[in-house]
Design a protein around this motif. Structure first.
Motif, PDB file in Angstrom:
ATOM      1  N   SER A   1     -59.532 -80.547   2.648  1.00  0.00           N
ATOM      2  CA  SER A   1     -60.637 -79.604   2.393  1.00  0.00           C
ATOM      3  C   SER A   1     -60.620 -79.090   0.958  1.00  0.00           C
ATOM      4  O   SER A   1     -61.665 -78.853   0.369  1.00  0.00           O
ATOM      5  CB  SER A   1     -60.565 -78.393   3.316  1.00  0.00           C
ATOM      6  N   LEU A   2     -59.411 -78.871   0.432  1.00  0.00           N
ATOM      7  CA  LEU A   2     -59.314 -78.333  -0.938  1.00  0.00           C
ATOM      8  C   LEU A   2     -59.190 -79.452  -1.970  1.00  0.00           C
ATOM      9  O   LEU A   2     -59.087 -79.177  -3.169  1.00  0.00           O
ATOM     10  CB  LEU A   2     -58.101 -77.400  -1.064  1.00  0.00           C
ATOM     11  N   ASP A   3     -59.184 -80.706  -1.484  1.00  0.00           N
ATOM     12  CA  ASP A   3     -59.088 -81.849  -2.393  1.00  0.00           C
ATOM     13  C   ASP A   3     -57.865 -81.717  -3.311  1.00  0.00           C
ATOM     14  O   ASP A   3     -57.947 -81.941  -4.524  1.00  0.00           O
ATOM     15  CB  ASP A   3     -60.371 -81.892  -3.257  1.00  0.00           C
ATOM     16  N   LEU A   4     -56.737 -81.351  -2.722  1.00  0.00           N
ATOM     17  CA  LEU A   4     -55.544 -81.049  -3.526  1.00  0.00           C
ATOM     18  C   LEU A   4     -54.997 -82.280  -4.249  1.00  0.00           C
ATOM     19  O   LEU A   4     -54.351 -82.155  -5.293  1.00  0.00           O
ATOM     20  CB  LEU A   4     -54.441 -80.448  -2.649  1.00  0.00           C
ATOM     21  N   LYS A   5     -55.282 -83.487  -3.682  1.00  0.00           N
ATOM     22  CA  LYS A   5     -54.705 -84.695  -4.292  1.00  0.00           C
ATOM     23  C   LYS A   5     -55.322 -85.000  -5.655  1.00  0.00           C
ATOM     24  O   LYS A   5     -54.780 -85.795  -6.423  1.00  0.00           O
ATOM     25  CB  LYS A   5     -54.855 -85.869  -3.330  1.00  0.00           C
ATOM     26  N   THR A   6     -56.447 -84.371  -5.963  1.00  0.00           N
ATOM     27  CA  THR A   6     -57.082 -84.638  -7.264  1.00  0.00           C
ATOM     28  C   THR A   6     -56.629 -83.641  -8.340  1.00  0.00           C
ATOM     29  O   THR A   6     -57.057 -83.732  -9.484  1.00  0.00           O
ATOM     30  CB  THR A   6     -58.628 -84.571  -7.158  1.00  0.00           C
ATOM     31  N   ILE A   7     -55.798 -82.681  -7.964  1.00  0.00           N
ATOM     32  CA  ILE A   7     -55.334 -81.701  -8.969  1.00  0.00           C
ATOM     33  C   ILE A   7     -54.202 -82.320  -9.783  1.00  0.00           C
ATOM     34  O   ILE A   7     -53.180 -82.733  -9.232  1.00  0.00           O
ATOM     35  CB  ILE A   7     -54.895 -80.378  -8.308  1.00  0.00           C
ATOM     36  N   ALA A   8     -54.424 -82.398 -11.089  1.00  0.00           N
ATOM     37  CA  ALA A   8     -53.483 -83.107 -11.964  1.00  0.00           C
ATOM     38  C   ALA A   8     -52.743 -82.134 -12.889  1.00  0.00           C
ATOM     39  O   ALA A   8     -53.004 -80.935 -12.886  1.00  0.00           O
ATOM     40  CB  ALA A   8     -54.255 -84.125 -12.785  1.00  0.00           C
ATOM     41  N   HIS A   9     -51.823 -82.706 -13.670  1.00  0.00           N
ATOM     42  CA  HIS A   9     -51.073 -81.978 -14.714  1.00  0.00           C
ATOM     43  C   HIS A   9     -50.150 -80.904 -14.177  1.00  0.00           C
ATOM     44  O   HIS A   9     -49.881 -79.918 -14.867  1.00  0.00           O
ATOM     45  CB  HIS A   9     -52.020 -81.341 -15.754  1.00  0.00           C
ATOM     46  N   ARG A  10     -49.672 -81.059 -12.948  1.00  0.00           N
ATOM     47  CA  ARG A  10     -48.751 -80.056 -12.409  1.00  0.00           C
ATOM     48  C   ARG A  10     -48.205 -80.561 -11.077  1.00  0.00           C
ATOM     49  O   ARG A  10     -48.787 -81.472 -10.466  1.00  0.00           O
ATOM     50  CB  ARG A  10     -49.467 -78.719 -12.178  1.00  0.00           C
ATOM     51  N   GLU A  11     -47.120 -79.923 -10.615  1.00  0.00           N
ATOM     52  CA  GLU A  11     -46.645 -80.229  -9.265  1.00  0.00           C
ATOM     53  C   GLU A  11     -47.411 -79.342  -8.267  1.00  0.00           C
ATOM     54  O   GLU A  11     -47.586 -78.150  -8.502  1.00  0.00           O
ATOM     55  CB  GLU A  11     -45.149 -79.933  -9.140  1.00  0.00           C
ATOM     56  N   VAL A  12     -47.886 -79.957  -7.191  1.00  0.00           N
ATOM     57  CA  VAL A  12     -48.642 -79.200  -6.186  1.00  0.00           C
ATOM     58  C   VAL A  12     -47.932 -79.325  -4.831  1.00  0.00           C
ATOM     59  O   VAL A  12     -47.579 -80.420  -4.409  1.00  0.00           O
ATOM     60  CB  VAL A  12     -50.087 -79.744  -6.047  1.00  0.00           C
ATOM     61  N   SER A  13     -47.692 -78.193  -4.173  1.00  0.00           N
ATOM     62  CA  SER A  13     -47.121 -78.200  -2.822  1.00  0.00           C
ATOM     63  C   SER A  13     -48.048 -77.416  -1.908  1.00  0.00           C
ATOM     64  O   SER A  13     -48.809 -76.559  -2.376  1.00  0.00           O
ATOM     65  CB  SER A  13     -45.744 -77.535  -2.797  1.00  0.00           C
ATOM     66  N   CYS A  14     -47.989 -77.713  -0.620  1.00  0.00           N
ATOM     67  CA  CYS A  14     -48.857 -77.020   0.324  1.00  0.00           C
ATOM     68  C   CYS A  14     -48.107 -76.785   1.643  1.00  0.00           C
ATOM     69  O   CYS A  14     -47.571 -77.729   2.215  1.00  0.00           O
ATOM     70  CB  CYS A  14     -50.117 -77.862   0.571  1.00  0.00           C
ATOM     71  N   TYR A  15     -48.035 -75.518   2.070  1.00  0.00           N
ATOM     72  CA  TYR A  15     -47.381 -75.180   3.339  1.00  0.00           C
ATOM     73  C   TYR A  15     -48.322 -74.346   4.206  1.00  0.00           C
ATOM     74  O   TYR A  15     -49.186 -73.646   3.687  1.00  0.00           O
ATOM     75  CB  TYR A  15     -46.125 -74.316   3.126  1.00  0.00           C
TER      76      TYR A  15
END
Ligand SMILES: Nc1nc2c(ncn2[C@@H]2O[C@H](COP(=O)(O)OP(=O)(O)OP(=O)(O)O)[C@@H](O)[C@H]2O)c(=O)[nH]1
Ligand SMILES: [Mg+2]
Length: 214
Positions: free
Chosen positions: A177-191
């Motif tokens: 829903s948040l399209d998190l896989k397209t966020i670049a230039h950083r480490e992204v985690s989701c819990y």
């Protein structure tokens, strides 16, 4: 270490900061049981003088004690008023001090998010996963913020809060829903978490510690 917590209004940022600070402080310096009697005496005296007993980080001592022996449940544990501007709370674990900025999520406060995210060690974006109607706005605000060059490289933790509610979506659905896989230039985690039921909060603390120690 500075951390900024953002997200739409009613997502649970202030609630999370409240339980997180209690949890971190308790792990480090639990209040001895024998002080409970002193706290009770002080509470009676405080209610007469309208003063609050606080530890140096301003976390009410009664709130911390309530987590050890539930004699005094905090009056505001299940509800919270919308944040106007921001709150700041310092919490300490071992040699690490985390300064947490909790920003108001209403539309009028969102333009200040970028300024408070500049130069921090981590950004925590909180989403109400039981309020699917608001997800498109959450996505838009998150992507708009993450596209700011000033915030490149800052690690992002997305927390799907209110996992205790029956109509919640899953973490995988939140990522989509948040399209998190397209966020670049950083480490992204989701819990997924519940500030109310204090579910999965140790994972949040561990994530923060990981970045604090870099
Ligand atoms: N069921 C449930 N309710 C929660 C949870 N976390 C927070 N709430 C409730 O959600 C409401 C909003 O919580 P706040 O912590 O004030 O939200 P906020 O993100 O700080 O909101 P703003 O300050 O307006 O940006 C309150 O009524 C909380 O009690 C949770 O994990 N589960
Ligand atoms: Mg708030």
């Amino acid at each position: 270490m500075d951390v900024t917590m953002i997200g739409l209004e009613n997502a649970g940022k202030t609630s999370l900061l409240r339980v997180l600070s209690v949890r971190i402080c308790i792990l480090e310096r639990a209040i001895p049981y024998q002080t409970i009697a002193n706290i009770r005496a002080h509470r009676e005296e405080s209610s007469r003088s309208s003063k609050r007993l606080t530890l140096p980080d301003d976390t009410p001592i009664l709130q911390q004690a309530a987590q050890i022996v539930p004699l005094f449940p905090p009056a505001d544990s299940s509800s919270s008023i919308p944040t106007v501007g921001f709150n700041m709370k310092r919490v300490q674990r071992g040699h690490v001090t985390i300064k947490c900025w909790d920003l108001g999520g209403q539309p009028r406060f969102r333009p200040m998010w970028e300024r408070y995210c500049r130069g921090v060690s981590a950004i925590v974006f909180i989403v109400d996963i039981a309020d699917v109607v608001k997800l498109p706005v959450a996505k838009e605000e998150l992507h708009s913020l993450m596209s700011q060059k000033t915030l490149d490289g800052i690690p992002l933790l997305v927390l799907g809060n209110k996992s205790d509610l029956p109509n919640k979506i899953s973490v995988d659905e939140l990522i989509d829903s948040l399209d998190l896989k397209t966020i670049a230039h950083r480490e992204v985690s989701c819990y997924g978490i519940s500030a109310k039921e204090e579910t999965n909060l140790e994972a949040v603390v561990q994530w923060l510690m990981k970045w604090a120690n870099r």
